[in-house]
Design a protein around this motif. Structure first.
Motif, PDB file in Angstrom:
ATOM      1  N   THR A 103       0.769  -1.156   0.039  1.00 27.84           N
ATOM      2  CA  THR A 103       0.121  -0.004   0.133  1.00 27.84           C
ATOM      3  C   THR A 103       0.873   1.210  -0.021  1.00 27.84           C
ATOM      4  O   THR A 103       1.829   1.390   0.842  1.00 27.84           O
ATOM      5  CB  THR A 103      -0.755   0.185   1.283  1.00 27.84           C
ATOM      6  OG1 THR A 103      -1.759  -1.296   1.223  1.00 27.84           O
ATOM      7  CG2 THR A 103      -1.717   1.301   1.438  1.00 27.84           C
ATOM      8  N   TRP A 141       0.739  -4.772   1.574  1.00 23.19           N
ATOM      9  CA  TRP A 141      -0.796  -4.904   1.425  1.00 23.19           C
ATOM     10  C   TRP A 141      -1.459  -6.083   1.665  1.00 23.19           C
ATOM     11  O   TRP A 141      -0.728  -7.363   1.365  1.00 23.19           O
ATOM     12  CB  TRP A 141      -0.980  -4.541  -0.275  1.00 23.19           C
ATOM     13  CG  TRP A 141      -2.461  -4.801  -0.725  1.00 23.19           C
ATOM     14  CD1 TRP A 141      -3.657  -4.181  -0.504  1.00 23.19           C
ATOM     15  CD2 TRP A 141      -2.809  -5.783  -1.820  1.00 23.19           C
ATOM     16  NE1 TRP A 141      -4.597  -4.584  -1.063  1.00 23.19           N
ATOM     17  CE2 TRP A 141      -4.460  -5.666  -1.905  1.00 23.19           C
ATOM     18  CE3 TRP A 141      -2.000  -6.433  -2.722  1.00 23.19           C
ATOM     19  CZ2 TRP A 141      -5.033  -6.129  -3.068  1.00 23.19           C
ATOM     20  CZ3 TRP A 141      -3.008  -7.174  -3.674  1.00 23.19           C
ATOM     21  CH2 TRP A 141      -4.372  -6.831  -3.777  1.00 23.19           C
ATOM     22  N   ASP A 199      -2.110  -2.002  -3.895  1.00 21.20           N
ATOM     23  CA  ASP A 199      -3.446  -1.761  -3.450  1.00 21.20           C
ATOM     24  C   ASP A 199      -4.363  -0.762  -4.112  1.00 21.20           C
ATOM     25  O   ASP A 199      -4.126   0.240  -4.535  1.00 21.20           O
ATOM     26  CB  ASP A 199      -3.103  -1.123  -2.119  1.00 21.20           C
ATOM     27  CG  ASP A 199      -4.461  -0.818  -0.962  1.00 21.20           C
ATOM     28  OD1 ASP A 199      -5.625  -0.880  -1.642  1.00 21.20           O
ATOM     29  OD2 ASP A 199      -4.321  -0.563   0.276  1.00 21.20           O
TER      30      ASP A 199
END
Length: 440
Positions: free
Chosen positions: A276, A289, A326
């Motif tokens: 992410t 993520w 993400d």
């Protein structure tokens, strides 16, 4: 996991994201509007400028990332400014069906973000089938193909891209895999490029029968020849279901235990996990993520380059590396008159393919099999120069599918290699130059 389900989930997540953001005005469809032309010269060979704002209603969503922002996040922009744009290199994308609007969508994307025009080469040596806009599987593959191409172009704006399409959908088990292998063999035989970008996968749990085992061995033998004898680099996403994947051929249920995907599990493949990526002003941070596929193969033994991974139990560990995946903080891409956010390891894989195209340009020749070099560059004091070590997050999967709830304890991101983000994410200038130097 199936190619279709992976893409469908990514789209579903995006739909939920836009709904959740309705309080900020994201209530209308994601309409691209009029692309913005740019004129400022920002790097050798093409026109661009720093663009941090996404188009259309995505401009109001903080998680949206532009190509420039993505290059800045991994410091690729400093290489771009020096003329290292993937020029003279070719990435080959393997997909089912492709997209009938692929070239015009790329043209719109390029114009919006001030990237050079690129003419795609689309090859279908196995034939084609008519595209059906009502077929969710075909549409899913079209979206996948589009985001693959645009992410590669964002990271390596002057690289050539060859898209090879199969008339058969790759799903689970052996479905579609023989056709993909024929496409890859064609690409190697015809010297179409030096990098494979593969955003498809099949769960190991669906390949345990005799036919599955025979096919994966054929793939492993082919990948060994392609990497060692023909100097190809093969990049494949590690999957989007965290520490598990699908249990059945129709992808309706998840395995209730740890499970990884093929062909990311093949030792000759560079498996790409996900993070992410968050931007705060001009700074970027990352954590694992939760969807990042990772774990240890039941099919393949631990390769020599992973001999220091004591937690592997003698099995091939994956992923090897990671990057932004993400869909809640993805790059804007354009498909069929709409802007969306790219997500999944289907996004981190072409990102790395673009990076390797730049590294090949720096080296002046194809890097070929990069896994041993990656692990060498991640050792000792040099590791901090080459990789951003991701130490937060995990890939546990607690979800319900087909009326069955699974609670699979995943792996924790931590110092050094882990079964969520591998060695970490790239510090591009140092890593790519060191990869290039390692081939001299």
């Amino acid at each position: 996991m199936t190619a279709f389900i992976r893409r469908y989930v990514a789209l579903l997540l995006l739909a939920l994201l836009l709904t959740a953001c309705s309080s900020t005005g994201l209530t209308q469809s994601v309409d691209g509007g009029t692309p913005t032309a740019t004129t400022a010269t920002h790097g050798p060979g093409f026109q661009t400028k720093p663009i941090l704002q996404c188009p259309g209603i995505l401009a109001d969503y903080q998680g949206c990332i532009t190509p420039y922002a993505l290059r800045k996040a991994y410091d690729v922009e400093s290489l771009t400014n020096q003329g290292f744009t993937g020029k003279g290199q070719t990435v080959v994308v393997i997909v089912s069906f492709g997209s009938p609007t692929l070239q015009q969508d790329l043209d719109t994307f390029s114009k919006q973000f001030g990237l050079p025009s690129t003419r795609l080469q689309i090859l279908s040596p196995l034939g084609t089938v008519p595209f059906n806009n009502q077929d969710k599987d075909m549409v899913g593959w079209a979206i996948e193909t589009t985001l693959d191409v645009q992410i590669i172009h964002a990271l390596a704006p002057e690289a050539n891209i060859v898209v090879m399409t199969s008339p058969v959908s790759e799903t689970q088990g052996t479905q579609g895999l023989p056709e993909f292998m024929k496409l890859e063999q064609y690409a190697v035989d015809h010297k179409l490029g030096q990098i494979f970008s593969q955003s498809w996968a099949a769960s190991e749990a669906t390949l345990t029968d005799e036919a599955g085992q025979k096919l994966i061995q054929s793939y492993a033998d082919f990948y060994k020849r392609a990497t060692l004898e023909h100097n190809w680099t093969i990049l494949t996403g590690s999957g989007d279901q965290g520490a598990t994947d699908y249990a059945d051929l129709k992808s309706t249920q998840l395995v209730g235990r740890r499970n990884v995907t093929f062909p990311a599990d093949v030792p000759w493949v560079t498996a790409v996990g996900g993070t992410t990526l968050q931007r705060t002003g001009t700074t970027y941070s990352e954590q694992a993520w939760t969807g990042s596929g990772g774990g240890f193969s039941t099919f393949f033994a631990q390769p020599d380059y992973q001999r220091n991974l004591t937690q592997s139990g003698g099995k091939r560990g994956l992923p090897d590396i990671a990057a932004s995946a993400d869909p809640a903080s993805g790059m804007a891409f354009y498909y069929n008159k709409n802007w969306s956010l790219a997500g999944g390891t289907s996004a981190s894989t072409p990102l790395w393919a673009g990076l390797i195209a730049v590294a090949n340009q720096i080296a002046g020749k194809p890097l070929g099999f990069i896994n041993p070099k990656l692990y060498q560059l991640a050792q000792g004091a040099n590791a901090q120069q080459n990789f951003r070590d991701i130490t937060l997050g995990n890939n546990s999967n607690r979800s319900t599918m087909g009326g069955i709830t699974v609670n699979v304890e995943g792996f924790q991101a931590g110092p050094g290699w882990d079964a969520v983000t591998g060695l970490g994410t790239p510090k591009a200038p140092s890593l790519l130059r060191n990869l290039a130097a390692a081939t001299q």
